[in-house]
Scaffold this motif. Structure first.
Motif, PDB file in Angstrom:
ATOM      1  N   HIS A   1       3.384  44.853  31.701  1.00  0.00           N
ATOM      2  CA  HIS A   1       2.025  44.354  31.461  1.00  0.00           C
ATOM      3  C   HIS A   1       1.433  44.997  30.206  1.00  0.00           C
ATOM      4  N   ALA A   2       1.683  46.285  30.024  1.00  0.00           N
ATOM      5  CA  ALA A   2       1.190  46.970  28.830  1.00  0.00           C
ATOM      6  C   ALA A   2       1.786  46.349  27.572  1.00  0.00           C
ATOM      7  N   ASP A   3       3.086  46.036  27.620  1.00  0.00           N
ATOM      8  CA  ASP A   3       3.727  45.399  26.470  1.00  0.00           C
ATOM      9  C   ASP A   3       3.123  44.022  26.197  1.00  0.00           C
ATOM     10  N   LYS A   4       2.836  43.278  27.254  1.00  0.00           N
ATOM     11  CA  LYS A   4       2.251  41.954  27.102  1.00  0.00           C
ATOM     12  C   LYS A   4       0.865  42.043  26.467  1.00  0.00           C
ATOM     13  N   VAL A   5       0.070  43.028  26.907  1.00  0.00           N
ATOM     14  CA  VAL A   5      -1.264  43.213  26.331  1.00  0.00           C
ATOM     15  C   VAL A   5      -1.150  43.494  24.832  1.00  0.00           C
ATOM     16  N   HIS A   6      -0.224  44.356  24.444  1.00  0.00           N
ATOM     17  CA  HIS A   6      -0.054  44.696  23.037  1.00  0.00           C
ATOM     18  C   HIS A   6       0.353  43.463  22.222  1.00  0.00           C
ATOM     19  N   ARG A   7       1.310  42.703  22.725  1.00  0.00           N
ATOM     20  CA  ARG A   7       1.757  41.506  22.002  1.00  0.00           C
ATOM     21  C   ARG A   7       0.614  40.498  21.846  1.00  0.00           C
ATOM     22  N   SER A   8      -0.169  40.364  22.896  1.00  0.00           N
ATOM     23  CA  SER A   8      -1.272  39.398  22.855  1.00  0.00           C
ATOM     24  C   SER A   8      -2.344  39.819  21.852  1.00  0.00           C
ATOM     25  N   LEU A   9      -2.618  41.106  21.759  1.00  0.00           N
ATOM     26  CA  LEU A   9      -3.594  41.596  20.784  1.00  0.00           C
ATOM     27  C   LEU A   9      -3.110  41.323  19.361  1.00  0.00           C
ATOM     28  N   LEU A  10      -1.833  41.561  19.121  1.00  0.00           N
ATOM     29  CA  LEU A  10      -1.270  41.288  17.795  1.00  0.00           C
ATOM     30  C   LEU A  10      -1.325  39.794  17.479  1.00  0.00           C
ATOM     31  N   ALA A  11      -1.038  38.963  18.488  1.00  0.00           N
ATOM     32  CA  ALA A  11      -1.066  37.515  18.287  1.00  0.00           C
ATOM     33  C   ALA A  11      -2.456  37.009  17.944  1.00  0.00           C
ATOM     34  N   GLU A  12      -3.485  37.733  18.380  1.00  0.00           N
ATOM     35  CA  GLU A  12      -4.866  37.369  18.070  1.00  0.00           C
ATOM     36  C   GLU A  12      -5.299  37.863  16.690  1.00  0.00           C
ATOM     37  N   GLY A  13      -4.346  38.490  15.973  1.00  0.00           N
ATOM     38  CA  GLY A  13      -4.662  38.949  14.630  1.00  0.00           C
ATOM     39  C   GLY A  13      -5.275  40.333  14.560  1.00  0.00           C
TER      40      GLY A  13
END
Length: 408
Positions: free
Chosen positions: A384-396
Motif C-alpha cells: 500500500h505504501a508503494d502504491k501511495v508513492h506511485r500515485s503521488l508521482l503520477a499526479e505530478g
C-alpha cells in the motif's frame, strides 16, 4: 558424568517451590507457529509475582540457609530481576536482605526492590562495581551471598522450569533459552536432559554480549554496548554454569538487536504478553533462523516481563516503520495557499492516514519561493505504501520516500 547440579537437586528444588512460586503455564502459540514455521510452545515466567523466573533460584537458595545464616541476613547484586526476587522472598521468609545496585539503575527498579523491604545500596557505575561492593559487604557484615547465577541452589531452582515444560509439552524437540551468566540454561539443561536425553538445548545471547559464546569457543569477542536485552548483558559467565553448558547444551547462538526488538513486539501483538528484551531471546533466535527449526516442536521461555513502557512504545513504533506501515514522504512544492490542502486531500483519497506534518521554508536547499513538506502517514502494509508513492508521482508531485534508517 559428574556435574555440580543433579536431577535430584532439581527434584528437591521443586518441592521447595511448590505453593510458593507460581507453576506457570506452557501453552501452544499458533500465531507464532504460523509466522516461524515451527510448532511453538511458550512458558510464561513473566506471570511470576516479580515478573521473572529469578524467583525460583532465589527462593531455593534462601530456603537452604541455616537458622544462623538467616539471622545474619543476605546480600545480592543485581540491576534488575534478581534484586526483586531476592527482596520479595527474603521478606516472605523474614530474612534481612541487602541489594547492591549500580548507580545508573532506573529509579522504578530501585523503588520496586525497596518496596519488598530490602535495603538498597547504590554503588559504582557498572554491575562489576556493584558485585565488588556486595562481596565487600558480605565479608564486612557476615552476610550470605546470593549469587544471581553461579550457585548450585540457584541453578537447581531455575531447572524446575524445564521439568514443568516437559510435563506440559512432552514432545518438545528443542528448547531455546536466553543466556546471561548461564544459571537458567544450566538448570534447564540438567532437568531436560534427564527427562529427554535427545532434546536439544540452544542458548541465546545478544551479539553485543557474547560471553558464553566466547567461553565455549575460547574467543574474545567484545562484550559492550547498549542492548535491549540488558538482562543478559553479562561480561563474565559463571564457573559452574560454564561447566554444565559445555557438557549439556547443544549450541549458543548470537542474535542482533533488531531481531530482539521484533521478538518483543511479536510477543505483545501476537501473544498479548509483555516480554523484556532478554525474556524474548528464545523467540529472537527462532526468528533469526526459522529454517533451522521448521516443523519442529520448539519450547520458548518468556523469562521476564520487566520492561519500561516507553521502551515498549518505541519498539512498536520502530516495528511499524520497518514493516512500512508508517512511512514518510518529502514533498518539494511552491509556497502558496492551497498546496498543503491538495496534498492532504490526495493522501486521504489514497487511504493514507496523516500522522505528522512538518513544513520547512527557511533552508538553503529549499527554493526562495518554495517549501519542503515532510509528511508521515499510516498505511496498510508495504504494498500500500508503494502504491501511495506511485500515485503521488503520477499526479505530478515532486515527492521522495524518506528512509529514516539510512538517513536518506
Amino acid at each position: 558424568m559428574s556435574l555440580p547440579v543433579t536431577p535430584a537437586d532439581i527434584a528437591a528444588a521443586r518441592h521447595v517451590l511448590t505453593g510458593a512460586v507460581l507453576r506457570t503455564p506452557t501453552l501452544p502459540a499458533p500465531r507464532l507457529s504460523a509466522i516461524t514455521g515451527a510448532h511453538v510452545f511458550v512458558k510464561y515466567e513473566n506471570l511470576q509475582v516479580t515478573a521473572s523466573f529469578k524467583e525460583r533460584g532465589a527462593l531455593v537458595k534462601l530456603a537452604s540457609l541455616s537458622a544462623e545464616e538467616r539471622a545474619h541476613g543476605v546480600v545480592a547484586m543485581s540491576a534488575g530481576n534478581h534484586a526483586q526476587a531476592v527482596a520479595y522472598h527474603a521478606a516472605r521468609l523474614g530474612i534481612r536482605a541487602t541489594i547492591v545496585m549500580p548507580k545508573f539503575t532506573p529509579i522504578v527498579k530501585v523503588a520496586a526492590t525497596e518496596a519488598h523491604g530490602a535495603r538498597v545500596v547504590l554503588h559504582g557505575e557498572t554491575v562489576a562495581d556493584a558485585s565488588e561492593e556486595a562481596d565487600r559487604l558480605a565479608r564486612a557484615e557476615n552476610l550470605v551471598w546470593v549469587h544471581p547465577y553461579d550457585d548450585r541452589h540457584v541453578i537447581a531452582g531455575q531447572g524446575s522450569i524445564a521439568a514443568e515444560m516437559l510435563e506440559d509439552a512432552p514432545d518438545l524437540d528443542v528448547l531455546l533459552v536466553p543466556v546471561g551468566g548461564g544459571g537458567l540454561i544450566s538448570g534447564m539443561a540438567v532437568a531436560a536432559r534427564h527427562i529427554r536425553p535427545d532434546i536439544e538445548l540452544i542458548g541465546v545471547e545478544t551479539t553485543l554480549y557474547p560471553s558464553m559464546w566466547n567461553a565455549l569457543h575460547q574467543q574474545s569477542l567484545p562484550c559492550e554496548g547498549t542492548t535491549l536485552a540488558e538482562g543478559i548483558a553479562v561480561k563474565n559467565v559463571g564457573v559452574l554454569t560454564r561447566e554444565i553448558v559445555s557438557a549439556l547444551v547443544s549450541d549458543v547462538v548470537l542474535v542482533d538487536e533488531p531481531t530482539f526488538e521484533r521478538a518483543v513486539n511479536l510477543f505483545l501483538t501476537q501473544q498479548k504478553t509483555l516480554a523484556e528484551g532478554a525474556g524474548a531471546g528464545g523467540l529472537a533466535a527462532l526468528l533469526a533462523e526459522p529454517e533451522r527449526y521448521r516443523g519442529r516442536n520448539v519450547g520458548l521461555v518468556v523469562s521476564g516481563g520487566n520492561i519500561d513502557p516507553r521502551t515498549v512504545a518505541s519498539i512498536m513504533l520502530r516495528e511499524l516503520e520497518r514493516e512500512e506501515r508508517i512511512v514518510s514522504f518529502r514533498f518539494s512544492m511552491l509556497d502558496r495557499p492551497g498546496e498543503l490542502g491538495i496534498i492532504s486531500t490526495l493522501l486521504g483519497k489514497l487511504g493514507a492516514n496523516i500522522l505528522e506534518v512538518e513544513h520547512k521554508r527557511h533552508f538553503l536547499d529549499v527554493h526562495a519561493k518554495g517549501a519542503r513538506l515532510d509528511v508521515t502517514v499510516e498505511t496498510r502494509d508495504r504494498s500500500h505504501a508503494d502504491k501511495v508513492h506511485r500515485s503521488l508521482l503520477a499526479e505530478g508531485m515532486d515527492v521522495v520516500r524518506i528512509d529514516w534508517q539510512s538517513g536518506n
